[in-house]
Design a protein around this motif. Structure first.
Motif, PDB file in Angstrom:
ATOM      1  N   PRO A 176       5.467 -27.207  54.007  1.00 50.59           N
ATOM      2  CA  PRO A 176       4.236 -27.865  54.453  1.00 50.59           C
ATOM      3  C   PRO A 176       4.338 -28.319  55.901  1.00 50.59           C
ATOM      4  O   PRO A 176       5.423 -28.652  56.386  1.00 50.59           O
ATOM      5  CB  PRO A 176       4.113 -29.060  53.494  1.00 50.59           C
TER       6      PRO A 176
ATOM      7  N   THR B  55       4.235 -30.832  57.838  1.00 53.99           N
ATOM      8  CA  THR B  55       4.342 -32.288  57.948  1.00 53.99           C
ATOM      9  C   THR B  55       5.552 -32.630  58.793  1.00 53.99           C
ATOM     10  O   THR B  55       6.420 -31.799  59.047  1.00 53.99           O
ATOM     11  CB  THR B  55       4.501 -32.943  56.562  1.00 53.99           C
TER      12      THR B  55
ATOM     13  N   TYR C  87       2.125 -38.007  38.943  1.00 56.61           N
ATOM     14  CA  TYR C  87       1.340 -37.254  39.930  1.00 56.61           C
ATOM     15  C   TYR C  87       2.126 -37.298  41.236  1.00 56.61           C
ATOM     16  O   TYR C  87       2.601 -38.361  41.642  1.00 56.61           O
ATOM     17  CB  TYR C  87      -0.035 -37.885  40.130  1.00 56.61           C
ATOM     18  N   SER C  88       2.269 -36.150  41.895  1.00 57.12           N
ATOM     19  CA  SER C  88       3.098 -36.105  43.095  1.00 57.12           C
ATOM     20  C   SER C  88       2.342 -35.551  44.292  1.00 57.12           C
ATOM     21  O   SER C  88       1.292 -34.907  44.147  1.00 57.12           O
ATOM     22  CB  SER C  88       4.354 -35.257  42.852  1.00 57.12           C
ATOM     23  N   SER C  89       2.891 -35.782  45.475  1.00 56.33           N
ATOM     24  CA  SER C  89       2.320 -35.275  46.722  1.00 56.33           C
ATOM     25  C   SER C  89       2.459 -33.763  46.824  1.00 56.33           C
ATOM     26  O   SER C  89       1.923 -33.151  47.746  1.00 56.33           O
ATOM     27  CB  SER C  89       2.999 -35.943  47.921  1.00 56.33           C
ATOM     28  N   LEU C  90       3.176 -33.143  45.900  1.00 54.74           N
ATOM     29  CA  LEU C  90       3.274 -31.684  45.844  1.00 54.74           C
ATOM     30  C   LEU C  90       2.120 -31.093  45.036  1.00 54.74           C
ATOM     31  O   LEU C  90       2.142 -29.913  44.687  1.00 54.74           O
ATOM     32  CB  LEU C  90       4.609 -31.265  45.218  1.00 54.74           C
ATOM     33  N   ASP C  91       1.114 -31.922  44.757  1.00 51.87           N
ATOM     34  CA  ASP C  91      -0.063 -31.502  43.992  1.00 51.87           C
ATOM     35  C   ASP C  91       0.311 -31.042  42.593  1.00 51.87           C
ATOM     36  O   ASP C  91      -0.273 -30.112  42.046  1.00 51.87           O
ATOM     37  CB  ASP C  91      -0.836 -30.385  44.720  1.00 51.87           C
ATOM     38  N   GLU C  92       1.310 -31.725  42.025  1.00 49.59           N
ATOM     39  CA  GLU C  92       1.752 -31.382  40.679  1.00 49.59           C
ATOM     40  C   GLU C  92       1.586 -32.572  39.738  1.00 49.59           C
ATOM     41  O   GLU C  92       1.809 -33.727  40.122  1.00 49.59           O
ATOM     42  CB  GLU C  92       3.217 -30.927  40.696  1.00 49.59           C
ATOM     43  N   GLN C  93       1.199 -32.283  38.525  1.00 49.91           N
ATOM     44  CA  GLN C  93       1.158 -33.281  37.467  1.00 49.91           C
ATOM     45  C   GLN C  93       2.205 -32.895  36.434  1.00 49.91           C
ATOM     46  O   GLN C  93       2.346 -31.730  36.085  1.00 49.91           O
ATOM     47  CB  GLN C  93      -0.220 -33.327  36.825  1.00 49.91           C
ATOM     48  N   ASP C  94       2.963 -33.875  35.981  1.00 47.95           N
ATOM     49  CA  ASP C  94       4.043 -33.588  35.047  1.00 47.95           C
ATOM     50  C   ASP C  94       4.098 -34.672  33.986  1.00 47.95           C
ATOM     51  O   ASP C  94       3.520 -35.750  34.132  1.00 47.95           O
ATOM     52  CB  ASP C  94       5.375 -33.500  35.800  1.00 47.95           C
TER      53      ASP C  94
END
Length: 234
Positions: free
Chosen positions: A172, A174, A23-30
């Motif tokens: 983003p 940030t 799970y990543s801060s890029l809102d991706e699950q892999d």
């Protein structure tokens, strides 16, 4: 929680039933398929094959994981040291027959110099964040001989952000560099602590290398914004 080590040891010992979820801060699950870490040379992508062919002399494989790169180099009669801070990864390397393994954090590994330092599978990520890249490169310099080399790969993840009508990218809002990604790994219901991983575009790496008195040479570009570079002392 040694998530990676647990998974690698399970695969090595015939207990493979599932893969690692990230799970990543890029809102991706892999998904990271465990067999990927145990591939042979002919199964590796072109960038990794090229990197291994560029190796010479004594070699330090940083973040060795399951040891596939070290194992290939050892079979090619190189003197290679496999380094990782994962107890499970190092035990996996031992079971696979890698003779010289070292369980230690990268920054705590000192006192030896090598002709080639290898950082593969987005190995630059060990720097964690862009503002820590100088510290990372400074320590790398203490591990290479005067005529040594660092073979490293990374990716420019700019492609992951939406493109506007003018061809620019919506990044983003940030304060950090867009290639800084926070991850959590999950395996068999257990989760790791969050950790940072750096994906660095080549121009940024080149500037950081120059600031640390290192030459930076682009060796090969991959098919998906990835690249292989060689760093050498100036």
């Amino acid at each position: 929680m040694d998530i990676m080590g647990m998974a690698l040891l399970d695969y090595q010992n015939g207990k493979y039933t599932e893969d690692i979820i990230t799970y990543s801060s890029l809102d991706e699950q892999d998904i990271i398929p465990l067999p990927h870490f145990f591939r042979r040379f002919h199964e590796m992508p072109a960038i990794e094959q090229k990197a291994l062919k560029l190796c010479r002399g004594t070699i330090l494989d940083i973040g060795c994981g399951a040891g596939s790169h070290s194992l290939y180099l050892q079979e090619e009669n190189f003197e290679v040291t496999a380094l990782d801070n994962s107890k499970g990864a190092i035990e996996t390397c031992r079971q696979r027959g890698i003779r010289n393994v070292h369980l230690e954090n990268f920054y705590d590994f000192k006192g030896e110099r090598f002709d080639t330092v290898l950082l593969l599978m987005n190995g630059l990520g060990l720097a964690e964040k862009l503002d820590r890249l100088d510290r990372f490169l400074s320590h790398i310099k203490t591990l290479i001989n005067q005529n040594g080399q660092v073979i490293v790969d990374s990716s420019d993840i700019i492609y992951m952000f939406d493109e506007d009508e003018d061809g620019g990218r919506w990044l983003p809002d940030t304060k950090g560099y867009y290639g800084e990604v926070e991850f959590v790994m999950e395996y068999k219901g257990e989760k790791s602590d969050p950790f940072w991983w750096l994906y660095c575009d080549f121009n940024t790496l080149e500037r950081a290398a120059t600031a640390n008195a290192l030459n930076c040479e682009l060796i090969i570009q991959g098919e998906h914004y990835d690249y292989l570079a060689r760093l050498t002392p100036k």
